[in-house]
Scaffold this active site. Structure first.
Site, short mmCIF file in Angstrom:
data_model
loop_
_atom_site.label_atom_id
_atom_site.label_comp_id
_atom_site.label_asym_id
_atom_site.label_seq_id
_atom_site.Cartn_x
_atom_site.Cartn_y
_atom_site.Cartn_z
N GLY A 157 0.85 -1.20 0.00
CA GLY A 157 0.00 0.00 0.00
C GLY A 157 0.87 1.24 0.00
NE ARG A 161 1.48 -14.14 -16.73
CZ ARG A 161 2.65 -14.47 -16.24
NH1 ARG A 161 2.91 -15.73 -15.96
NH2 ARG A 161 3.59 -13.59 -16.02
CG ASP A 210 4.50 -6.99 6.96
OD1 ASP A 210 3.95 -6.44 5.98
OD2 ASP A 210 3.86 -7.48 7.91
N GLY A 211 5.46 -7.43 3.78
CA GLY A 211 5.28 -8.35 2.65
C GLY A 211 6.33 -8.10 1.58
CB THR A 250 3.77 0.42 6.74
OG1 THR A 250 2.46 0.34 7.29
CG2 THR A 250 4.76 0.11 7.84
CG ASP A 290 -0.72 -0.28 9.19
OD1 ASP A 290 -1.42 0.72 8.98
OD2 ASP A 290 -1.02 -1.42 8.77
CG ASP A 347 2.95 -3.04 10.57
OD1 ASP A 347 3.70 -2.51 9.74
OD2 ASP A 347 1.99 -3.75 10.24
NE ARG A 379 -25.98 13.21 16.96
CZ ARG A 379 -26.24 13.84 15.82
NH1 ARG A 379 -25.26 14.35 15.11
NH2 ARG A 379 -27.47 13.95 15.38
N GLY A 393 -4.91 0.29 10.53
CA GLY A 393 -3.98 -0.41 11.42
C GLY A 393 -4.44 -1.83 11.53
NE ARG A 394 -4.61 -5.83 6.59
CZ ARG A 394 -5.67 -6.53 6.22
NH1 ARG A 394 -5.88 -7.72 6.69
NH2 ARG A 394 -6.53 -6.03 5.36
CD GLU A 432 -7.73 -1.41 8.92
OE1 GLU A 432 -8.56 -1.12 8.06
OE2 GLU A 432 -6.52 -1.61 8.67
NE ARG A 448 -25.93 10.63 13.39
CZ ARG A 448 -26.97 10.52 14.20
NH1 ARG A 448 -26.95 9.60 15.16
NH2 ARG A 448 -28.01 11.31 14.08
CG HIS A 457 -7.70 3.81 1.27
ND1 HIS A 457 -8.77 3.03 1.63
CD2 HIS A 457 -6.70 2.97 0.94
CE1 HIS A 457 -8.43 1.76 1.50
NE2 HIS A 457 -7.18 1.69 1.09
O1 F6P Z 1 -0.86 -1.60 5.71
C1 F6P Z 1 -1.35 -0.36 5.42
C2 F6P Z 1 -2.85 -0.38 5.29
O2 F6P Z 1 -3.22 0.95 5.06
C3 F6P Z 1 -3.57 -0.99 6.48
O3 F6P Z 1 -3.65 -0.12 7.57
C4 F6P Z 1 -4.88 -1.34 5.85
O4 F6P Z 1 -5.54 -2.39 6.50
C5 F6P Z 1 -4.49 -1.77 4.48
O5 F6P Z 1 -3.28 -1.15 4.18
C6 F6P Z 1 -5.51 -1.43 3.42
O6 F6P Z 1 -5.11 -1.97 2.24
P1 F6P Z 1 -5.84 -1.67 0.84
O7 F6P Z 1 -5.35 -0.34 0.37
O8 F6P Z 1 -5.41 -2.78 -0.01
O9 F6P Z 1 -7.31 -1.63 1.10
#
Ligand code: F6P
Length: 360
Positions: free
Chosen positions: A11, A85, A116-117, A138, A140, A142, A175, A183-184, A235, A277, A283
């Site tokens: 991302g 393909r 990380d990926g 990132t 995040d 992380d 409210r 933040g996965r 999230e 609410r 994003h």
């Molecule tokens: O790892 C960054 C991040 O923004 C996470 O916080 C989120 O869960 C994920 O990417 C969202 O990914 P995508 O853009 O594929 O929806």
């Protein structure tokens, strides 16, 4: 060192362009290298027109620009790449094609800007002979071994501003306002923004919560005269004895997508008599111009990555430790992802000032 490649994977994060710019300038000014941009993560090695020369003219003016001029692919792992393909979608291992692409281009170093990926793939490619250098990216925050990744500060500022804005409308209408943040599996954005934006309840993946505990906090605040409440929820936060909430289930083609925990929290709270609410910031946290801090950090990372390449420090990642740029093995960075330490001063401070993590 004659030829350097740069790619941005995963991302996007604010500051990617600042890293690219600093790397290109350092490579040209200090080492008189040729620099190539690989488009769309590792995919650029497989695509026609997937490689572009990067010169001073290409990077002029990109310092404050969000996104990445090279394009990025989330879940672009070359070892398990989903591609169309011959009109058919299939999961294939394209690592050999990437390897061939690097060799064709004659790269002496490949700077990989990713999370990380992307860094895990880089580490695998190093084992097959690709001279990779990692740069931690990132929102995040992380990635292990570095105090901070670029992009995090920008996301944090946007999330804090959102809480500030929700604060005034929450107060006007008495409210409960719930803000769902990214933040996965790591709650850094939510924790830091929650504290900076005056949240009353902070829910993060590292601390499973109970719905009753949230309502207990709201009730106690109301008894003390407060008529509104702000809840910052990651999230990836999950209820005790429950699971993370997904807006889209995963299947062969799609990685499961988190989303919806904020709505669940708001519904529960409203069910207990407190009008609520929910806002999902999504994003917005990743887009747009990087903060000064992220530009500064990204620039330092970009220049340091080229210096590291010139020293032959392959399979290593630039990192920030004790405020200084250093470098560590990529394997160490990916071995253990960074998570909020639930015993850290940050969490203790939040508790000291009366913030609930929904666990009491
Ligand atoms: O790892 C960054 C991040 O923004 C996470 O916080 C989120 O869960 C994920 O990417 C969202 O990914 P995508 O853009 O594929 O929806």
């Amino acid at each position: 060192m004659k030829r350097i490649g740069i790619l941005t994977g995963g991302g996007d994060a604010p500051g990617l362009n600042a890293v690219i710019r600093a790397a290109v300038k350092t490579a040209l000014n200090e080492y008189d290298c040729e620099v190539f941009g690989i488009k769309n993560g590792y995919d650029g090695f497989l695509e026609e027109d997937g490689i572009i020369p990067l010169g001073l003219d290409t990077v002029r003016g990109i310092l404050p620009r969000g996104g990445t001029i090279l394009g990025a692919v989330n879940r672009g792992n070359p070892y398990t790449r989903t591609l169309i393909r011959n009109g058919k979608e299939e999961t294939v291992n394209v690592a050999d094609e990437v390897l061939a692409g690097v060799q064709r281009l004659g790269l002496d170093a490949l700077l990989v800007l990713g999370g990380d990926g992307t860094l895990s793939s880089a580490h695998e490619f190093y084992k097959r002979g690709i001279p990779v250098i990692g740069v931690p990216k990132t929102i995040d925050n992380d990635i292990g071994g570095t105090e901070i990744t670029f992009g995090f500060d920008t996301a944090l500022n946007i999330a804090t501003e959102a809480l500030d804005r929700l604060h005034t409308t929450a107060e006007s209408h008495r409210r409960v306002m719930v803000l769902e943040l990214m933040g996965r599996d790591a709650g850094f954005i939510t924790l830091n923004a929650g504290v900076s934006g005056g949240a009353d309840v902070i829910l993060i993946p590292e601390i499973p919560f109970s719905f009753e505990s949230i309502v207990k906090k709201i009730r106690s605040r109301n008894e003390k005269g407060a008529s509104f409440n702000l809840i910052a929820v990651s999230e990836g936060a999950k209820p005790r004895d429950g699971a993370q909430v997904y807006s889209r289930a995963g299947d062969e083609a799609f990685v499961p997508r988190l989303g919806g925990i904020g709505q669940l929290v708001a519904e529960y709270v409203e069910g207990q008599g407190y009008e609520s609410r929910v806002t999902v910031l999504g994003h917005v946290q990743r887009g747009g111009t990087p903060t000064a801090f992220d530009r500064w950090l990204a620039t330092r990372y970009g220049a340091a990555a080229v210096r590291l390449a010139a020293r032959g420090g392959f399979d290593r990642m630039v990192a920030l430790q004790k405020g200084e740029i250093t470098d560590i093995p990529i394997a160490d960075a990916i071995k253990e992802p960074k998570r909020v330490n639930v015993n850290s001063d940050a969490v203790i401070t939040a508790r000291n000032i009366g913030i609930s993590f929904g666990d009491e």
